[in-house]
Design an enzyme around this catalytic site. Structure first.
Site, PDB file in Angstrom:
ATOM      1  N   ASP A  10       0.867  -1.161   0.000  1.00 51.67           N
ATOM      2  CA  ASP A  10       0.000   0.000   0.000  1.00 51.67           C
ATOM      3  C   ASP A  10       0.919   1.231   0.000  1.00 51.67           C
ATOM      4  O   ASP A  10       2.134   1.106   0.227  1.00 51.67           O
ATOM      5  CB  ASP A  10      -0.889  -0.034   1.244  1.00 51.67           C
ATOM      6  CG  ASP A  10      -1.641   1.256   1.453  1.00 51.67           C
ATOM      7  OD1 ASP A  10      -2.377   1.666   0.548  1.00 51.67           O
ATOM      8  OD2 ASP A  10      -1.471   1.864   2.522  1.00 51.67           O
ATOM      9  N   ASP A  12      -0.164   5.246   0.958  1.00 49.86           N
ATOM     10  CA  ASP A  12      -0.418   6.214   2.030  1.00 49.86           C
ATOM     11  C   ASP A  12      -0.542   5.502   3.372  1.00 49.86           C
ATOM     12  O   ASP A  12      -1.376   4.608   3.542  1.00 49.86           O
ATOM     13  CB  ASP A  12      -1.699   6.998   1.749  1.00 49.86           C
ATOM     14  CG  ASP A  12      -1.574   7.881   0.517  1.00 49.86           C
ATOM     15  OD1 ASP A  12      -0.585   8.635   0.430  1.00 49.86           O
ATOM     16  OD2 ASP A  12      -2.458   7.823  -0.353  1.00 49.86           O
TER      17      ASP A  12
END
Length: 220
Positions: A10, A12
């Site tokens: 991922d 953020d």
């Protein structure tokens, strides 16, 4: 011979600390529909979802198109925030993984392609990732489409991959795709929430993440 593996990150809250930019974007989105700014914890709780889905959760019944325009407007023009910083230790782990012949790297993010490309270029990381799956092309997490596309691009089975993320949405996406998961505690969801979402393992910093990948037989 070491088997090929795919490590998917991922962005953020996992690779980069983007909370200040995200909060600025949410503030602009809420202002666009004349809604009050939610509490910080509530605002950050939706990070990881695709932008329209995330904003709709913060302002039920509001004009999501206007909210998205307000949010994205923050990231263009002379006052746009700079590239969000990598978390401590992230670069060293990425460098190490990228140097392994048997390791392929991928991204599965709620960011738009434009934002991801800018971020990777800003950190000189574009060449590291074989596959980059973004919100423009898939349903929002936790739908498994991003991971399924990443697996297809890498040519590996779900058990040959791992999803690393900071939110319950990442853990649920991994489970839906049959991909093992590692939750990280330096992002936006608590360890309890990661566990409840089925995280296979939880780590507290990048050094621990590197060791976890080794212990799980995912290193040379």
């Amino acid at each position: 011979m070491t088997a090929l593996r795919l490590v998917v990150f991922d962005v953020d809250g996992t690779l980069v600390d983007s909370q200040q930019a995200i909060l600025a974007g949410i503030a602009a989105a809420m202002a666009a529909v004349e809604r009050p700014m939610p509490a910080r914890e509530q605002a950050l709780s939706i990070v990881g979802l695709s932008l329209p889905v995330a904003l709709a959760r913060l302002a039920l019944g509001a004009d999501v198109t206007r909210m998205v325009e307000g949010y994205r407007g923050v990231f263009h023009g002379d006052d746009a925030p700079g590239v969000s910083p990598l978390y401590p230790g992230a670069r060293a782990v990425l460098d190490g993984l990228a140097a392994e012949d048997h390791t392929l790297l991928g991204i599965a993010t709620g960011k738009a392609r434009r934002g991801l490309d800018k971020l990777l270029a800003g950190h000189g990381l574009t060449r590291y990732f074989l596959t980059t799956q973004v919100a423009d092309d898939h349903p929002s997490k936790p739908h498994p489409a991003m991971l399924e596309a990443a697996l297809a691009a890498a040519g590996v089975a779900p058990e040959q991959a791992v999803m690393i993320g900071d939110t319950s949405f990442d853990m649920e996406m991994g489970a839906a795709a049959g991909v093992p998961t590692i939750g990280v505690t330096w992002g936006y969801h608590s360890p309890d929430r990661l566990r409840a979402a089925g995280a296979g393992l939880i780590v507290s910093d990048y050094a621990e993440l590197a060791h976890a990948l080794e212990r799980r037989g995912m290193a040379a």
